[in-house]
Design an enzyme around this catalytic site. Structure first.
Site, PDB file in Angstrom:
ATOM      1  CG  HIS A 185      -2.240   0.506   1.088  1.00 39.54           C
ATOM      2  ND1 HIS A 185      -2.791   1.793   1.446  1.00 39.54           N
ATOM      3  CD2 HIS A 185      -3.201   0.069   0.189  1.00 39.54           C
ATOM      4  CE1 HIS A 185      -3.748   2.030   1.110  1.00 39.54           C
ATOM      5  NE2 HIS A 185      -4.253   0.948   0.425  1.00 39.54           N
ATOM      6  CG  HIS A 285      -6.689  -0.642  -7.839  1.00 40.79           C
ATOM      7  ND1 HIS A 285      -7.326   0.687  -7.597  1.00 40.79           N
ATOM      8  CD2 HIS A 285      -6.209  -0.908  -6.672  1.00 40.79           C
ATOM      9  CE1 HIS A 285      -7.270   0.904  -6.469  1.00 40.79           C
ATOM     10  NE2 HIS A 285      -6.728  -0.228  -5.829  1.00 40.79           N
TER      11      HIS A 285
END
Length: 382
Positions: A185, A285
């Protein structure tokens, strides 16, 4: 056929839908949003719509280039997300005009179904073993979780051990029955990313996502040399030009463009083809809503290098609302044995429930990601 109107709706849990109408009664839907900046993207759509209203919606390539190239300052998350939502809606209209799924207009599907994975564990990964068991019971064979909490440039090995212990616990509980993607992340900086990647290797993760921030992509070369785990990145990259140096550098194994951030179907189709030429896999994504997921599946359908698709059913962000809440036909995304069949309907293949969307729309609604700080008070990457 001409575009007659464009209207955005900001709705819970953190999405923005765009409705594009035409003078022939065909309506298209897009999902232009930046998580945490929905109102900003909506304003960008409002600025761009003056270029679109009155045009033939079927001239998608020309409209895309006009909206991109006619702005002297271009690119970035806000502009490209606004452009993405418009592009999705125009493809939806074109598919409905021809009575065909978008992927038929892109050359036809090269697969019948797409493997998917589910999110587990939340922002601060917790209860991951129980969540994995739940996903296995629902038929999923792959999951993704955040690998760590916040980490300093140089941090303690205790945090490394905690990250390793989480995936070790999954392997102890379910063995190799599930593949696990680990999302750094962008929370981890290069010095610790190398350490963490090496420590995780024995547990065979499916991939390491965003081992470093995308603005530090040059560090991926060194990280890739330190591990055999596939490296994935791309959710915060917004155009083929952003992906070009990544692919030329040869240090990414999986790219993850976001169909609501990286210029929509038109641009992500091209990014996927670029990646195929470098023997790089595609895994779009998509922690967003139903239009975004339907758009991803159109590109997955025609991309030989697409191997798995993110989807957000049950994700920790979807508090109070989930993907099916805004669909007329909730059977579109029917998961079976870890796969989802391609949408069969014309356009994007999803019929939006406009009445529910209008009732839920609230410009004052504003999802924001949390602000994290390190023990010394400095800002941490979320």
């Amino acid at each position: 056929m001409k575009v007659t109107s464009m209207e955005c709706f900001i709705v819970p849990p953190r999405w923005c839908f765009l409705k594009v109408e035409t003078d022939e009664g065909i309506t298209g839907w897009g999902e232009p949003v930046v998580e945490g900046r929905a109102s900003t993207v909506k304003a960008a759509v409002e600025e761009l719509k003056e270029y679109v209203i009155g045009r033939d919606p079927r001239l998608i390539e020309d409209t895309w280039n006009m909206l991109y190239r006619s702005g002297f300052y271009r690119g970035g998350p806000v502009h490209m997300s606004a452009l993405a939502g418009i592009d999705q809606a125009l493809w939806d209209i074109k598919g409905k005009f021809h009575g065909a799924p978008v992927y038929d207009l892109l050359g036809g599907a090269c697969r019948e179904k797409m493997r998917v994975y589910s999110w587990i564990g939340g922002d601060r990964p917790d209860d991951v073993v129980e969540h994995v068991k739940q996903q296995l019971e629902q038929g999923f064979t792959a999951v993704k979780m955040n690998a760590t909490n916040e980490m300093q440039y140089i941090d303690s090995y205790k945090k490394i051990d905690e990250a390793v212990d989480r995936i070790a616990a999954i392997r102890d509980a379910v063995g190799q029955d599930v593949e696990v993607g680990l999302d750094f992340h962008g929370r981890v900086h290069k010095p610790m990313a190398k350490v963490l990647a090496k420590a995780l290797e024995p547990y065979r993760p499916m991939f390491l996502e965003e081992p470093v921030l995308p603005e530090n992509n040059e560090a991926l070369a060194e990280i890739a040399r330190s591990t055999s785990i596939p490296i994935a990145t791309g959710e915060r990259m917004y155009s083929k030009w952003d992906f070009k140096p990544l692919l030329e550098g040869g240090y990414a194994d999986i790219i993850q463009p976001d169909l609501s951030h990286a210029g929509g179907i038109t641009e992500c189709r091209k990014i996927a083809a670029m990646a195929e030429a470098y023997d790089v896999a595609l895994a779009p994504h998509c922690p967003l809503g139903p239009v975004a997921l339907a758009s991803c599946l159109q590109v997955d359908a025609v991309s030989h290098n697409a191997f798995i698709q993110e989807q957000s059913f049950g994700i920790h962000y979807n508090v109070g609302n989930d993907l099916n809440d805004y669909l007329m036909d909730t059977s579109v995304f029917a998961f079976e044995d870890g796969f989802v069949h391609l949408p069969k309907g014309p356009g994007l293949g999803v019929e939006m429930d406009e009445d529910k969307i209008r009732r839920a729309a609230d410009d004052a609604f504003a999802w924001k990601n949390p602000v994290w700080r390190h023990a010394d008070g400095s800002i941490a990457e979320w």
